[in-house]
Scaffold this active site. Structure first.
Site, short mmCIF file in Angstrom:
data_model
loop_
_atom_site.label_atom_id
_atom_site.label_comp_id
_atom_site.label_asym_id
_atom_site.label_seq_id
_atom_site.Cartn_x
_atom_site.Cartn_y
_atom_site.Cartn_z
CB THR A 80 -0.93 0.01 1.22
OG1 THR A 80 -1.68 -1.19 1.25
CG2 THR A 80 -1.87 1.20 1.15
CE LYS A 92 -5.06 -1.88 1.79
NZ LYS A 92 -3.70 -2.43 1.76
CE LYS A 123 2.03 2.35 4.94
NZ LYS A 123 1.60 1.39 3.90
#
Length: 598
Positions: free
Chosen positions: A89, A164, A233
């Site tokens: 990701t 995502k 994050k």
């Protein structure tokens, strides 16, 4: 990368019959896979060697920093016929940059970030969100299907990563909302377990709340499936995506701040359920700690546990017969209340030795008095236990049999004593939040009973201390060890600790640990009404204390603990040096509603 995600993904490819060439920054995990799948794994020293050896290379690295450190080293190995599949990701811009480099070298690129954490990765239940070269996507369908339960192709590179980030932003916001609800329930005096039950019965029921809610109840986030630092994050990347399109993301922005606060408090590597620790108010705790005995104090477990102890021992006690067994139970329970079963066995073996009989462990192998066994089995049937001769012949030891059967029964019958839960809630409201269990009883018995009594929200595993299980050899009360351990865990001076106890040996343990205040409790059901007075007097005497100190005060109603704690807390907060003067407890007596003894 053979980390939290890559390990499970690689294992599923190997189980599916593929041979793998593997590089990981730390070699131990690569070697573990090689040992588990002999002949299928080739370990190389650089990422470049993986690309050189393979037509398709999967990359699963945790951060942009890791990707930027690894990707340049493999670029020279990319040529026509080589495909790079990046499952991390990252950001759409980072994926586009890597795609451009791969294409310049004549290779093909597919982004395939996954929805799922450690558990789904290991189980082959990931969801692949793909973008980039569509022909690569169809070439690796067999690989993706071994590693995941679903796969999607969204179009050009960047589309998979955008999906995502949207998914993880939604998930992070939901987790933060759950944390906020649990925190409000706690702050307003509601039972957090009840909140999760209500949520699970309505339209908000979902697997994540069921899976992570328990972490919040226990305040234990160490079984990491998705590290908080990675969740935060992803929230940061999603907020950046929002900036790119001038899209307002107020909920995600707030969730991101809570995650940062939890990270600040040291939860980087914990599961992202630790966002709860960023939501809970970090109020300064009161200076005192309250250390509770469990059996007979917090929980109504003494009667069933003492009954089990007697009927386990009855076939081996020389004085017990089929005719007097029921009459012998009461005196035995009164004489042994609060005593560890191991010590009861030692006493019973001494009685047997005096009569020229073999120890219990040997006697179990022989025939027992059939009439007495019939009486014992009637009791065992009452508690849902199998006939004695069924379990007697099994290989387990007598002590282990007793522990297993006690846990089985108490897991069904344990209840919190009257006033316990309301008092714990009142303590929280008064900022008396340093409290723990200091019990002679072991694991898994106490944790099972904590669950059964709905006390788990107050006492996660790290607040349960056991004289039996935490020491080798065990340290049973009146040894001070379990109280010393609990006080240390609560980071509280011994003189600022209060013990709450229902047994003479427990009072002795607290006294021998030199705790500042000892409160005796005689309100539990295992102490019959006629014996309340005499039991209170025994707790005051301190017969098991090295210095003869007994309980400083004894109460009948658990709720009367609060004014005592408030008084003790006021003394501790005043900064006075020396020991607590128990004579000042007389000032509290007008606020005590039930019976008390000093």
């Amino acid at each position: 990368g053979i980390g939290i995600m890559g390990e499970g993904m690689a294992s599923n490819l190997l189980k599916g019959g593929f041979n793998l060439v593997i590089w990981n920054r730390a070699t131990a995990k690569s070697e573990a896979l090689s040992n588990k799948f002999p002949g299928q794994v080739t370990i190389v020293q650089t990422a470049k060697e993986v690309v050189e050896s393979c037509d398709v290379t999967f990359s699963m690295l945790s951060t942009i920093e890791a990707s930027e450190a690894v990707f340049p080293g493999l670029v020279d190995a990319i040529q026509p016929g080589k495909s790079i599949v990046d499952c991390a990701t990252l950001t759409p811009a980072q994926m586009q940059l890597m795609s451009n480099v791969v294409h310049e070298k004549g290779g093909r690129f597919l982004e395939a970030p996954v929805s799922g954490s450690r558990g789904p990765a290991a189980a082959g239940q990931l969801i692949f969100l793909c973008g980039g070269d569509e022909d690569v996507y169809y070439d690796i369908v067999a690989h993706l299907d071994l590693m995941g339960k679903a796969r999607f192709f969204f179009g050009p590179v960047g589309a998979g990563t955008k999906m995502k980030l949207v998914v993880n932003m939604t998930m992070g916001s939901m987790m933060t909302a759950l944390a906020e609800g649990v925190a409000l329930a706690e702050a307003s005096g509601l039972n957090k377990t009840d909140l999760l039950s209500v949520l699970d019965l309505g339209v908000m029921s979902n697997p994540m709340f069921r899976l992570k809610g328990g972490n919040m109840l226990k305040r234990d986030h160490t079984a990491t499936q998705f590290p908080l630092k990675h969740a935060q994050k992803d929230m940061r990347f999603a907020l950046g995506l929002g900036d790119d399109f001038a899209q307002q993301l107020p909920l995600a922005a707030a969730a991101n701040e809570v995650m940062k606060k939890a990270r600040y408090h040291g939860h980087d590597d914990d599961d992202f359920s630790a966002v709860y620790e960023g939501m809970r108010p970090h109020k300064p705790s009161a200076p005192i700690a309250v250390l509770f005995d469990f059996d007979g104090t917090l929980a109504d477990t003494e009667v069933p546990s003492m009954e089990i102890a007697f009927w386990e021992l009855a076939p081996y006690l020389p004085s017990v017969t089929a005719a007097n067994a029921h009459d012998s139970a009461g005196p035995f329970m009164t004489a042994n209340v609060g005593k560890a079963f191991e010590l009861m066995v030692i006493d019973a073996d001494k009685q047997r030795a005096d009569k020229g009989l073999t120890p219990i462990e040997e006697a179990r192998k022989g025939e027992l008095d059939s009439a007495l066994v019939e009486v014992v089995d009637s009791f065992r049937d009452k508690y849902g236990l199998p006939p004695l001769n069924t379990v007697k012949a099994e290989a387990t030891s007598f002590l282990q049999m007793q522990k297993d059967e006690t846990v089985s029964v108490l897991g069904r019958l344990s209840r919190a004593n009257n006033g316990v839960i309301s008092t714990l809630l009142d303590m929280n409201a008064a900022k008396i939040t340093k409290y723990a269990i200091a019990s002679t009883s072991g694991r898994p018995r106490v944790p099972v009973c904590v669950e059964a009594t709905n006390l788990r929200g107050f006492f996660p595993d790290h607040k349960i201390h056991s004289g039996e299980s935490d020491f080798s050899p065990p340290k049973f009360k009146p040894s001070p060890d379990v109280y010393l351990r609990a006080a240390q865990a609560e980071n509280t001076p011994l003189g600022h600790c209060c013990a709450v106890e229902d047994s003479v040996s427990g009072v002795g343990s607290a006294s021998n640990a030199q705790l500042g205040l000892i409160v005796g409790y005689v309100g539990a059901n295992h102490i019959v009404a006629d014996l309340k007075q005499s039991n209170a007097e025994l707790l005051l005497k301190g017969e098991k204390s090295d210095n003869g100190r007994g309980a400083d005060i004894v109460i009948h109603d658990f709720a009367d603990l609060m004014p005592i704690l408030a008084h003790f807390n006021q003394w501790a907060a005043s900064g006075e040096t020396g020991t607590f003067d128990k004579a000042t407890l007389s000032d509290v007596l007008p606020n005590i509603k039930g019976k008390s003894w000093m």
